[in-house]
Design a protein around this motif. Structure first.
Motif: not given
Length: 225
Positions: A111-124
Motif C-alpha cells: 500500500a505504501a508503494s506507488e508501483k503495482n508489480k511485487f516480488l514477495i520473497d520467502g512467502f508463503p
C-alpha cells in the motif's frame, strides 16, 4: 440586487467546481478499490539465491522487492512493536511467524508503494501461510507466478554459513539452518507443488552462478511482460 447578481454569477461556477471535485474524489476511491497488486512469489531453500536475484530483477524489470523475512526482522527491531518478541522467537527457532502478522506487513508495504508489480520473497512458506494469504488478499492481489530457485541442500548450507560471517543474521548458523531446511522441505515444497499444479511455477537452477541464474530469469520474465 447586487448580492443576487453576484450569487447568480459566482455560485453556479462554484457548484460546478464542487461537483467536479466530488466526481474526481469518488473516481479515485473506485480506482483504489479496484486496484489489485500483481505478485510473483519467490521461493527456494535458505541460501538458494532468492535475495540476490530479486535485487537484479528490481533493477531491470521495475518490480518492488518485498522480503517477508526482512519485513519481519524490521518489525522485530522496532521497539514499539507488539510483535517483536514473538517474531524473534520464531526466527531464532527457525519456525514460521503467524500468518496474520506477515500478511499485515506485506499489505502495508504494498500500500505504501506507488508501483503495482511485487516480488514477495520467502512467502508463503506453508499451508497456513497460503490459506492466510488467500483469505487476506483474495480481492487485493493476483499471483502471476512463482519463481522457484532449486538448489542442493549442501550448497545452500555453505552459502548461508559464509553469509553468516558478515550478515549479522541470527538465523545464519548451523543449528538454525537445520530447522529452516526442515521447515522448507516439509512445509514449503508442498506449496510449490500446489502452484505447480496450477502451471504457475517457473523453476530455475539456483546452483549456477548468480549471473547465469539471472540469464535464465530474464528469459522467464520476458514471457510475463
Amino acid at each position: 440586487m447586487l448580492k443576487n447578481l453576484i450569487s447568480q454569477c459566482v455560485l453556479p461556477g462554484y457548484r460546478q467546481l464542487v461537483i467536479q471535485k466530488q466526481r474526481q474524489f469518488f473516481t479515485g476511491l473506485n480506482r483504489m478499490a479496484s486496484k489489485k497488486y500483481n505478485v510473483l512469489f519467490v521461493l527456494g531453500g535458505p541460501g538458494a539465491g532468492k535475495g540476490t536475484q530479486c535485487e537484479k530483477i528490481v533493477k531491470e524489470f521495475g518490480y518492488v522487492h518485498l522480503s517477508a523475512g526482512d519485513l519481519l526482522r524490521e518489525e522485530r527491531s522496532n521497539p514499539s512493536s507488539q510483535y517483536g518478541e514473538i517474531i524473534e522467537g520464531h526466527i531464532k527457532n527457525g519456525t514460521i511467524v503467524p500468518v496474520e502478522i506477515t500478511c499485515a506487513l506485506l499489505l502495508k508495504a504494498m500500500a505504501a508503494s506507488e508501483k503495482n508489480k511485487f516480488l514477495i520473497d520467502g512467502f508463503p512458506r506453508n499451508k497456513d501461510n497460503l490459506e492466510g494469504w488467500n483469505r487476506e488478499t483474495h480481492d487485493k492481489a493476483t499471483v502471476k507466478g512463482v519463481l522457484f530457485f532449486d538448489c542442493p541442500e549442501q550448497e545452500c548450507v555453505q552459502r548461508c554459513l559464509k553469509r553468516g560471517q558478515t550478515s549479522g543474521r541470527s538465523d545464519d548458523n548451523e543449528e538454525s539452518l537445520k530447522k529452516r531446511i526442515s521447515t522448507y522441505t516439509n512445509s514449503t515444497k508442498p506449496i510449490i507443488e500446489h502452484y505447480r499444479s496450477q502451471n504457475l511455477v517457473m523453476e530455475l537452477n539456483g546452483a549456477k552462478s548468480a549471473d547465469e541464474v539471472f540469464e535464465d530469469v530474464r528469459k522467464v520474465l520476458a514471457t510475463l511482460e
